[in-house]
Each structure stands twice: as structure tokens, then as C-alpha cells.
Design a protein around this motif. Structure first.
Motif, PDB file in Angstrom:
ATOM      1  N   GLY A 111       0.785  -1.238   0.000  1.00  0.00           N
ATOM      2  CA  GLY A 111       0.000   0.000   0.000  1.00  0.00           C
ATOM      3  C   GLY A 111       0.811   1.278   0.000  1.00  0.00           C
ATOM      4  O   GLY A 111       0.253   2.361  -0.161  1.00  0.00           O
ATOM      5  N   VAL A 112       2.126   1.168   0.177  1.00  0.00           N
ATOM      6  CA  VAL A 112       2.945   2.385   0.239  1.00  0.00           C
ATOM      7  C   VAL A 112       3.174   3.011  -1.137  1.00  0.00           C
ATOM      8  O   VAL A 112       3.577   4.166  -1.247  1.00  0.00           O
ATOM      9  CB  VAL A 112       4.327   2.138   0.908  1.00  0.00           C
ATOM     10  N   GLY A 113       2.913   2.203  -2.192  1.00  0.00           N
ATOM     11  CA  GLY A 113       3.134   2.723  -3.549  1.00  0.00           C
ATOM     12  C   GLY A 113       4.323   2.077  -4.240  1.00  0.00           C
ATOM     13  O   GLY A 113       4.912   2.652  -5.152  1.00  0.00           O
ATOM     14  N   LYS A 114       4.637   0.862  -3.828  1.00  0.00           N
ATOM     15  CA  LYS A 114       5.800   0.158  -4.380  1.00  0.00           C
ATOM     16  C   LYS A 114       5.626  -0.117  -5.878  1.00  0.00           C
ATOM     17  O   LYS A 114       6.496   0.207  -6.693  1.00  0.00           O
ATOM     18  CB  LYS A 114       6.003  -1.150  -3.604  1.00  0.00           C
ATOM     19  N   THR A 115       4.494  -0.721  -6.242  1.00  0.00           N
ATOM     20  CA  THR A 115       4.254  -1.058  -7.651  1.00  0.00           C
ATOM     21  C   THR A 115       4.253   0.200  -8.527  1.00  0.00           C
ATOM     22  O   THR A 115       4.871   0.231  -9.588  1.00  0.00           O
ATOM     23  CB  THR A 115       2.894  -1.772  -7.797  1.00  0.00           C
ATOM     24  N   THR A 116       3.553   1.212  -8.052  1.00  0.00           N
ATOM     25  CA  THR A 116       3.493   2.478  -8.783  1.00  0.00           C
ATOM     26  C   THR A 116       4.893   3.049  -8.989  1.00  0.00           C
ATOM     27  O   THR A 116       5.243   3.505 -10.081  1.00  0.00           O
ATOM     28  CB  THR A 116       2.638   3.493  -7.984  1.00  0.00           C
ATOM     29  N   LYS A 120       6.903   3.866 -12.415  1.00  0.00           N
ATOM     30  CA  LYS A 120       7.412   5.210 -12.722  1.00  0.00           C
ATOM     31  C   LYS A 120       8.913   5.161 -13.043  1.00  0.00           C
ATOM     32  O   LYS A 120       9.389   5.849 -13.950  1.00  0.00           O
ATOM     33  CB  LYS A 120       7.213   6.140 -11.518  1.00  0.00           C
ATOM     34  N   GLN A 147      -1.117  -6.015 -11.520  1.00  0.00           N
ATOM     35  CA  GLN A 147      -0.924  -4.567 -11.393  1.00  0.00           C
ATOM     36  C   GLN A 147       0.414  -4.135 -12.003  1.00  0.00           C
ATOM     37  O   GLN A 147       0.496  -3.103 -12.673  1.00  0.00           O
ATOM     38  CB  GLN A 147      -0.962  -4.212  -9.920  1.00  0.00           C
ATOM     39  N   LYS A 255       3.802   9.811  -2.169  1.00  0.00           N
ATOM     40  CA  LYS A 255       2.627  10.559  -1.708  1.00  0.00           C
ATOM     41  C   LYS A 255       2.976  11.849  -0.966  1.00  0.00           C
ATOM     42  O   LYS A 255       2.229  12.297  -0.101  1.00  0.00           O
ATOM     43  CB  LYS A 255       1.714   9.671  -0.848  1.00  0.00           C
ATOM     44  N   ASP A 257       2.839  14.552  -2.212  1.00  0.00           N
ATOM     45  CA  ASP A 257       1.813  15.501  -2.658  1.00  0.00           C
ATOM     46  C   ASP A 257       0.598  15.481  -1.734  1.00  0.00           C
ATOM     47  O   ASP A 257      -0.192  16.422  -1.710  1.00  0.00           O
ATOM     48  CB  ASP A 257       1.370  15.169  -4.091  1.00  0.00           C
ATOM     49  N   GLY A 280       7.718  10.602  -4.668  1.00  0.00           N
ATOM     50  CA  GLY A 280       6.509  10.440  -5.464  1.00  0.00           C
ATOM     51  C   GLY A 280       5.603  11.627  -5.215  1.00  0.00           C
ATOM     52  O   GLY A 280       5.339  11.983  -4.067  1.00  0.00           O
ATOM     53  N   GLY A 282       2.524  12.105  -7.057  1.00  0.00           N
ATOM     54  CA  GLY A 282       1.237  11.896  -7.711  1.00  0.00           C
ATOM     55  C   GLY A 282       1.151  10.478  -8.236  1.00  0.00           C
ATOM     56  O   GLY A 282       2.077   9.686  -8.051  1.00  0.00           O
ATOM     57  N   GLU A 283       0.030  10.155  -8.887  1.00  0.00           N
ATOM     58  CA  GLU A 283      -0.202   8.770  -9.293  1.00  0.00           C
ATOM     59  C   GLU A 283       0.240   8.457 -10.719  1.00  0.00           C
ATOM     60  O   GLU A 283       0.232   7.305 -11.130  1.00  0.00           O
ATOM     61  CB  GLU A 283      -1.695   8.453  -9.141  1.00  0.00           C
TER      62      GLU A 283
HETATM   63  P1  GDP Z   1       1.901  -1.138  -3.260  1.00  0.00           P
HETATM   64  O1  GDP Z   1       0.913  -1.985  -2.542  1.00  0.00           O
HETATM   65  O2  GDP Z   1       2.976  -0.689  -2.348  1.00  0.00           O
HETATM   66  O3  GDP Z   1       2.413  -1.734  -4.503  1.00  0.00           O
HETATM   67  O4  GDP Z   1       1.122   0.213  -3.617  1.00  0.00           O
HETATM   68  P2  GDP Z   1       0.526   0.739  -5.002  1.00  0.00           P
HETATM   69  O5  GDP Z   1       1.609   1.021  -5.961  1.00  0.00           O
HETATM   70  O6  GDP Z   1      -0.565  -0.159  -5.411  1.00  0.00           O
HETATM   71  O7  GDP Z   1      -0.069   2.162  -4.555  1.00  0.00           O
HETATM   72  C1  GDP Z   1      -1.105   2.304  -3.619  1.00  0.00           C
HETATM   73  C2  GDP Z   1      -1.917   3.550  -3.960  1.00  0.00           C
HETATM   74  O8  GDP Z   1      -1.129   4.720  -3.782  1.00  0.00           O
HETATM   75  C3  GDP Z   1      -2.372   3.602  -5.398  1.00  0.00           C
HETATM   76  O9  GDP Z   1      -3.696   4.102  -5.441  1.00  0.00           O
HETATM   77  C4  GDP Z   1      -1.414   4.580  -6.067  1.00  0.00           C
HETATM   78  O10 GDP Z   1      -1.971   5.241  -7.175  1.00  0.00           O
HETATM   79  C5  GDP Z   1      -1.163   5.538  -4.934  1.00  0.00           C
HETATM   80  N1  GDP Z   1       0.147   6.226  -5.059  1.00  0.00           N
HETATM   81  C6  GDP Z   1       1.363   5.690  -5.234  1.00  0.00           C
HETATM   82  N2  GDP Z   1       2.329   6.645  -5.258  1.00  0.00           N
HETATM   83  C7  GDP Z   1       1.697   7.841  -5.098  1.00  0.00           C
HETATM   84  C8  GDP Z   1       2.150   9.224  -5.015  1.00  0.00           C
HETATM   85  O11 GDP Z   1       3.335   9.564  -5.083  1.00  0.00           O
HETATM   86  N3  GDP Z   1       1.193  10.165  -4.816  1.00  0.00           N
HETATM   87  C9  GDP Z   1      -0.148   9.836  -4.711  1.00  0.00           C
HETATM   88  N4  GDP Z   1      -0.997  10.831  -4.526  1.00  0.00           N
HETATM   89  N5  GDP Z   1      -0.589   8.566  -4.778  1.00  0.00           N
HETATM   90  C10 GDP Z   1       0.305   7.579  -4.965  1.00  0.00           C
END
Ligand code: GDP
Length: 302
Positions: A111-116, A120, A147, A255, A257, A280, A282-283
């Protein structure tokens, strides 16, 4: 500009409070420092970092005989930069190999944004003309592989995967063989992030890392811990857990932002001595920026 916009929440709340403080005081006294301390802690700078900072500020104010609160503002930014840059010399970007495969391992809680972040970064290197490959090493979380594939399609980078539930170390082995065969420049490896079962997770990471070390001498070249800035001091405790289990080389703070507490960057630096390599903001695929200390700190007051 992106960097600046992404920090707007932190900047607005932080600079507003500091400006308000500075305008209310006629001279710099003990009470002034106490209020400043609260503001910094409120911005998630971290208690021990704030203590260090306040001590240094007091010394400097005394040494330069500063009376006017307005003048303290400049000293605050200087001291914040000192804190950030006082750690050991760190590479600003990633430790990229010139003529051979660079392997980057991404770790962090779900949930921290690893995949995103991996998506990127894949986009960033692809745009620079590099041959990029991704490894779907999170075989545990439902949907994690798909994902990553979505990101792969979006940015035009292949994903090496196996079925859900398979051994992540086997996925890594496969991915490395593919990377070698395709003469890839960089392999970005996802990993699982279920912290509920800490011991198993750490064992799994260890095993994945051993495979990488065995197959590519000198790798992983970076182990990037992904942290969510909106979780504040929780991010710090996650960082402690992961640093104990594996040799983390840098942080991606996501996040930024979405929080007014961007001071967490300084806490990470001061308490863990780990560099923030990217943030990061944004998304979308372009919403990732290399971290720039001065821009960040001056941005807090801009
Ligand atoms: P993972 O479980 O760590 O792989 O997390 P995800 O990559 O699935 O990201 C979880 C949520 O955080 C998603 O809805 C992403 O779009 C959002 N997200 C990731 N990075 C950022 C960021 O830098 N800014 C914002 N606003 N959202 C982000």
C-alpha cells in the motif's frame, strides 16, 4: 516546478505557521524556540531531529547575536540543509552499472506505492533509452502481478512473472536469466510487503537477495525502501524494521503531494542516515522526481 507543486501542502502549512510565529515575536527567546519546536514536530521532522536542530539554532543565534525573529528564518533553512547533508557522502541518483546489468530491489509494506514507483522508474529509464525489465516478485498479494503488468503495458516494459503463490526467489532467478539473455541495462524487482508476518517476509527477502547476489556479482546494486509520507512516524518505524533485515541503500518517499508533513524527509535522513533518492508526487508515470535537498528546504519557506 513539479517538485514545488508536489510540496505545496507541506509548504503552505509550514511556512504559514513559521511566518505567523515570526510575526508574533519581537525577540528570539525561549518561548519562541518552544513554539518553533512544536511546529517542526507537527511537520513530522521527528523529535530527535528537532532537538538537534533547536540546539544548533540556539548556538547560532547566540553566536551571531540575532535578536530579530525574521532573521532566524534564514538560519533555520541553513541548519536544515546542514542536517540533511551531514550524513556520509551519498549518490544522488541510482548506483548504475556502466556496461552490465543493474539490479534494483524494491522493498516496503503493502500500500505504500511500491508497484506504482517501480512503474514510474521503469518509465524514467525507458525514456532515457535504457533496456528495462521488471520482475513480479510479489507473488503473495492478490493482484500484485497483474498490477505490475498494467504498468508494464502502460510504459512499454516487459514483466517477468510466474503464477501467483510461486516462489519469489524462482521468479528472480528467471528474471535475471531473461535480463542477461536480452542484455537488459536494468532489472527492477518487486517484492512482497506483508508485514503481518514479519519473520517470513524477512526470510523471503533474504532468499530473494541471495539469488540475486549469486547470479549477478555485486548485485543488488540498490535496495530501495518505499515509504508513504502520509504515514508520518510510522514510516520511520517501517524503515527501522527493513534496515535491520536487509541492507537498504536508499528511500523512495511516495505521496509527498498528499501530506502537509513533508518534514519526514529530514527525520529519515537524520535518524536512519539513509538518502531519499526519489519522491513520489502523484499517481501518474511522470510524478516521480529525484530528491533535491536545497530545492526541498527552500521550498518549505517559499
Ligand atoms: P503497493 O501496494 O505498495 O504496490 O502500492 P501501489 O503502488 O498499489 O499504490 C497504492 C496507492 O497509492 C495507489 O492508489 C497509487 O496510485 C497511490 N500512489 C502511489 N504513489 C503515489 C504518489 O506519489 N502520490 C499519490 N498521490 N498517490 C500515490
Amino acid at each position: 516546478q513539479k517538485f514545488k507543486d508536489g510540496l505545496s501542502k507541506t509548504r503552505d502549512s509550514f511556512s504559514e505557521r513559521v511566518n505567523d510565529l515570526v510575526s508574533r515575536y519581537r525577540k528570539v527567546d525561549e518561548e519562541f524556540f518552544e513554539e518553533l519546536e512544536e511546529i517542526l514536530i507537527g511537520a513530522d521532522v521527528g523529535v530527535s531531529t528537532v532537538m538537534d536542530l533547536i540546539d544548533e539554532l540556539k548556538d547560532e543565534v547566540k553566536r551571531k547575536n540575532i535578536q530579530d525573529p525574521q532573521e532566524v528564518q534564514a538560519v533555520i533553512s541553513e541548519k536544515l540543509i546542514d542536517i540533511y547533508e551531514s550524513g556520509e557522502e551519498q549518490l544522488a541518483g541510482l548506483n548504475m552499472q556502466q556496461d552490465s546489468l543493474t539490479v534494483v530491489l524494491f522493498v516496503g509494506v503493502n500500500g505504500v506505492g511500491k508497484t506504482t514507483t517501480i512503474g514510474k522508474i521503469a518509465h524514467k529509464f525507458k525514456s532515457e533509452g535504457k533496456n528495462v525489465l521488471m520482475a513480479a516478485g510479489d507473488t503473495f498479494r492478490a493482484g500484485a502481478i497483474e498490477q505490475l503488468e498494467v504498468w508494464g503495458e502502460r510504459v512499454g516494459v516487459d514483466v517477468i512473472k510466474q503464477s501467483a503463490g510461486s516462489d519469489p526467489a524462482a521468479v528472480m532467478y528467471d528474471a535475471i536469466q531473461s535480463a542477461k539473455a536480452r542484455k537488459a541495462d536494468i532489472l527492477l524487482c518487486d517484492t512482497a510487503g506483508r508485514l503481518q508476518n514479519k519473520v517470513n517476509l524477512m526470510k523471503e527477502l533474504e532468499k530473494v537477495k541471495r539469488v540475486i547476489e549469486r547470479e549477478v556479482p555485486g548485485a543488488p546494486h540498490e535496495v530501495l525502501l518505499v515509504l508513504d509520507a502520509t504515514t508520518g512516524q510510522n514510516a520511520l518505524s517501517q524503515a527501522k524494521i527493513f534496515s535491520e533485515a536487509t541492507n537498504v541503500t536508499g528511500i523512495v518517499l511516495t505521496k509527498l503531494d498528499g501530506t502537509a508533513k513533508g518534514g519526514i524527509v529530514l527525520a529519515i535522513r537524520n535518524e536512519l542516515n539513509l538518502p531519499v533518492k526519489f519522491v513520489g508526487l502523484g499517481e501518474k508515470m511522470d510524478d516521480l522526481q529525484p530528491f533535491d535537498t536545497e530545492q526541498y528546504i527552500y521550498g518549505l519557506f517559499a
